[in-house]
Design a protein around this motif. Structure first.
Motif: not given
Length: 273
Positions: A153-171
């Motif tokens: 779960h933690r790795l999934l949340r971290d991945l969603c906040t990477r620059p390439e995904w943050r705008d689409r998946l960050g929250d």
């Protein structure tokens, strides 16, 4: 406002044996219901594909059981596979229902939920209304995952906040605050006048096959991401490849398979008779 995740019953059921065990452990701690001389009335909140709802009829063969879910895909599968009379003289049926605002329309002897309340922010605020709908001596019983700080779960949340995904998946994803600590569930339910049993268990699932942890999460925690990226197959493939590599490092296969520890929280609250 994010759209609700799209669920895939077939993917979810790929690990149905492991996912069913916590529900059976929950039911083993549910006391006898107050329905003397009449069929018990049971609600299953977040019934999913109906496979665990059907297990309720094994324990209460003549019960009238209704599963509620907000996924049309899950309800269609549940109705097709399980709706109708049960061998013990009871009945199973399935209805649309969103747990965020579900209000009982009739008295129940048991309100049960298996791995669903974590999707509902503030779900504990619904406990007073649900308990009010129980018959005297009735039971509220639920199980929720407590695995939000685990690598999966933690790795999934971290991945969603990477620059390439943050705008689409960050929250998009739920964090540890999606469920309460066991002691807080205990305190809340005691404060509502119930006899309460709360516990936690960490299951060490042994998974087999290629990238089995990714396959597991595709059926549950990844659903919001897959829904958000669903109109962009290239993005889905790129995200899954990155997440797969992280999971391979976090959960390396052993000689007997891949060990996937999974913590779950349980509560059984009996209303005063």
């Amino acid at each position: 406002m994010h759209s609700a995740p799209t669920w895939d019953p077939q993917q979810y059921l790929r690990h149905s044996g492991h996912r069913t065990r916590p529900f059976l452990d929950l039911l083993a701690r549910v006391p006898d219901l107050p329905a003397a001389g009449r069929p018990a009335r049971i609600a299953d909140l977040g019934c999913g594909a109906g496979n665990v709802t059907a297990l309720l009829a094994d324990r209460w063969p003549d019960a009238l059981i209704t599963g509620f879910d907000n996924s049309p895909e899950m309800l269609q599968r549940a109705a097709k596979e399980y709706a109708g009379p049960t061998p013990g003289g009871g009945r199973l049926d399935f209805r649309p229902g969103d747990l965020a605002d579900w209000t009982p329309e009739e008295p129940y002897d048991l309100i049960v939920s298996n791995a669903a309340l974590q999707w509902v922010p503030g779900h504990a605020d619904s406990f007073p209304g649900w308990l009010d709908a129980l018959a005297p001596g009735g039971v509220l019983a639920f199980q929720v995952p407590g695995n939000f700080v685990a690598p999966s779960h933690r790795l999934l949340r971290d991945l969603c906040t990477r620059p390439e995904w943050r705008d689409r998946l960050g929250d998009y994803l739920r964090g540890p605050a999606s469920v309460l600590d066991p002691a807080e569930y205990l305190t809340r339910l005691l404060g509502l006048g119930c006899e309460v049993d709360v516990w936690e268990t960490t299951y060490c699932h042994l998974l087999t096959g290629e990238d089995p942890v990714l396959d597991w999460v595709k059926g549950t925690g990844l659903r919001p991401v897959l829904t958000a990226l669903g109109d962009d197959p290239e993005a889905v493939d790129a995200f899954l490849a990155q997440y797969r590599d992280l999971l391979r490092a976090a959960y390396p296969p052993g000689p007997h398979g891949t060990v996937f520890p999974f913590r779950r929280l349980f509560a059984v609250a009996r209303k005063a008779g």
